[in-house]
Design a protein around this motif. Sequence first.
Motif, PDB file in Angstrom:
ATOM      1  N   VAL A  84       0.849  -1.197   0.000  1.00  0.00           N
ATOM      2  CA  VAL A  84       0.000   0.000   0.000  1.00  0.00           C
ATOM      3  C   VAL A  84       0.878   1.237   0.000  1.00  0.00           C
ATOM      4  N   ARG A  85       0.408   2.252  -0.687  1.00  0.00           N
ATOM      5  CA  ARG A  85       1.122   3.521  -0.739  1.00  0.00           C
ATOM      6  C   ARG A  85       0.131   4.610  -1.134  1.00  0.00           C
ATOM      7  N   THR A  86       0.492   5.859  -0.897  1.00  0.00           N
ATOM      8  CA  THR A  86      -0.397   6.968  -1.251  1.00  0.00           C
ATOM      9  C   THR A  86      -0.148   7.479  -2.657  1.00  0.00           C
ATOM     10  N   ASP A  87       0.975   7.125  -3.229  1.00  0.00           N
ATOM     11  CA  ASP A  87       1.364   7.713  -4.505  1.00  0.00           C
ATOM     12  C   ASP A  87       2.354   6.788  -5.193  1.00  0.00           C
ATOM     13  N   GLU A  88       2.359   6.807  -6.504  1.00  0.00           N
ATOM     14  CA  GLU A  88       3.275   5.961  -7.267  1.00  0.00           C
ATOM     15  C   GLU A  88       4.730   6.295  -6.960  1.00  0.00           C
ATOM     16  N   LEU A  89       5.006   7.569  -6.661  1.00  0.00           N
ATOM     17  CA  LEU A  89       6.376   7.954  -6.348  1.00  0.00           C
ATOM     18  C   LEU A  89       6.872   7.243  -5.095  1.00  0.00           C
ATOM     19  N   ALA A  90       5.990   7.070  -4.106  1.00  0.00           N
ATOM     20  CA  ALA A  90       6.376   6.336  -2.898  1.00  0.00           C
ATOM     21  C   ALA A  90       6.769   4.910  -3.256  1.00  0.00           C
ATOM     22  N   ASP A  91       6.055   4.318  -4.190  1.00  0.00           N
ATOM     23  CA  ASP A  91       6.366   2.966  -4.656  1.00  0.00           C
ATOM     24  C   ASP A  91       7.763   2.927  -5.270  1.00  0.00           C
ATOM     25  N   ARG A  92       8.073   3.922  -6.093  1.00  0.00           N
ATOM     26  CA  ARG A  92       9.383   3.949  -6.752  1.00  0.00           C
ATOM     27  C   ARG A  92      10.502   4.156  -5.735  1.00  0.00           C
ATOM     28  N   LEU A  93      10.261   5.030  -4.754  1.00  0.00           N
ATOM     29  CA  LEU A  93      11.257   5.269  -3.722  1.00  0.00           C
ATOM     30  C   LEU A  93      11.541   3.988  -2.934  1.00  0.00           C
ATOM     31  N   ASP A  94      10.475   3.260  -2.621  1.00  0.00           N
ATOM     32  CA  ASP A  94      10.637   2.006  -1.892  1.00  0.00           C
ATOM     33  C   ASP A  94      11.373   0.968  -2.734  1.00  0.00           C
ATOM     34  N   GLU A  95      10.956   0.822  -3.986  1.00  0.00           N
ATOM     35  CA  GLU A  95      11.538  -0.207  -4.845  1.00  0.00           C
ATOM     36  C   GLU A  95      13.039  -0.006  -5.032  1.00  0.00           C
ATOM     37  N   GLN A  96      13.459   1.243  -5.133  1.00  0.00           N
ATOM     38  CA  GLN A  96      14.886   1.508  -5.303  1.00  0.00           C
ATOM     39  C   GLN A  96      15.663   1.154  -4.039  1.00  0.00           C
ATOM     40  N   GLN A  97      15.028   1.327  -2.880  1.00  0.00           N
ATOM     41  CA  GLN A  97      15.680   0.908  -1.640  1.00  0.00           C
ATOM     42  C   GLN A  97      15.869  -0.608  -1.623  1.00  0.00           C
ATOM     43  N   TYR A  98      14.848  -1.321  -2.092  1.00  0.00           N
ATOM     44  CA  TYR A  98      14.955  -2.776  -2.130  1.00  0.00           C
ATOM     45  C   TYR A  98      16.074  -3.203  -3.086  1.00  0.00           C
ATOM     46  N   ALA A  99      16.159  -2.508  -4.214  1.00  0.00           N
ATOM     47  CA  ALA A  99      17.176  -2.856  -5.212  1.00  0.00           C
ATOM     48  C   ALA A  99      18.584  -2.558  -4.693  1.00  0.00           C
TER      49      ALA A  99
END
Length: 261
Positions: A84-99
């Motif tokens: 869950v996230r409020t915005d697609e940008l939050a998703d991208r920020l998270d995904e880059q941390q995982y990477a």
Amino acid sequence: MVSEQDWVSEQAIFAAGDEDHAPGEPWTGPLAREFGQVAKVLLDSPTAAGVLARVVHAVKALVPEADLVSITLRTKEGRYTTPVRTDELADRLDEQQYAFDEGPCVEATRTPGEGVVDLPDLAEAPWPRWAPKALAFGVRSVFAVGLVPADDPPRLGALNLYSRQRNGLDKVDRDLAVVLASHATVALAATTAMTAAEFEQAHLRVALRSRDVIGQAKGMLMQRRGLTAEQAFDLLRRTSQDLNMKLVRVAELFVSKRNEL
């Protein structure tokens, strides 16, 4: 949106105790309403997804300084996802941390104690790969708290807050953030329908849909511009970077506007 004045007043009421609360009078302030809604969804929802979404909504309502909010989950195998996230940008920020295996949400799952990671200025962040990406996206400060604060790391996940302002999250109430993270933890513990396997299946379904739409976009580019498959994918990738938009979103827009191009 709860105003700062409402929030300060609500904190004062809670801090004052029962002597300032008339007998029989309902707690109708913004803080009480949000926690009431979280509790109601927790009881009514057959899955964790609804409660996690409500927790994210509550954070946005109670912490107006947070421009973006997300919840990270960590599987037993050590993989991360953002359900869950409020915005697609939050998703991208998270995904880059995982990477990159670095950043506030990853760090919060590994930090002892309350699991709080507070960076008021990302220009001074200790994450050499992720921080420059976040700054390029316009994020200036972050605050994350690990789920299951009482347990030893690694935790189940993290509640993540992002601000576009330097020192933008300085007013975040750490106790409130821990309580909200605990609500997310309780949701995951109390509901069994949304298991780690189901999250994996949901992730796989998204991955398959993404692959299909990217394939469609590549095929259209190959047909219309005479490109090879590799050239078509490279064009989509470069467009994604130039527009600061997910590759799958670029592909979706291209396919949806195929009759206009």
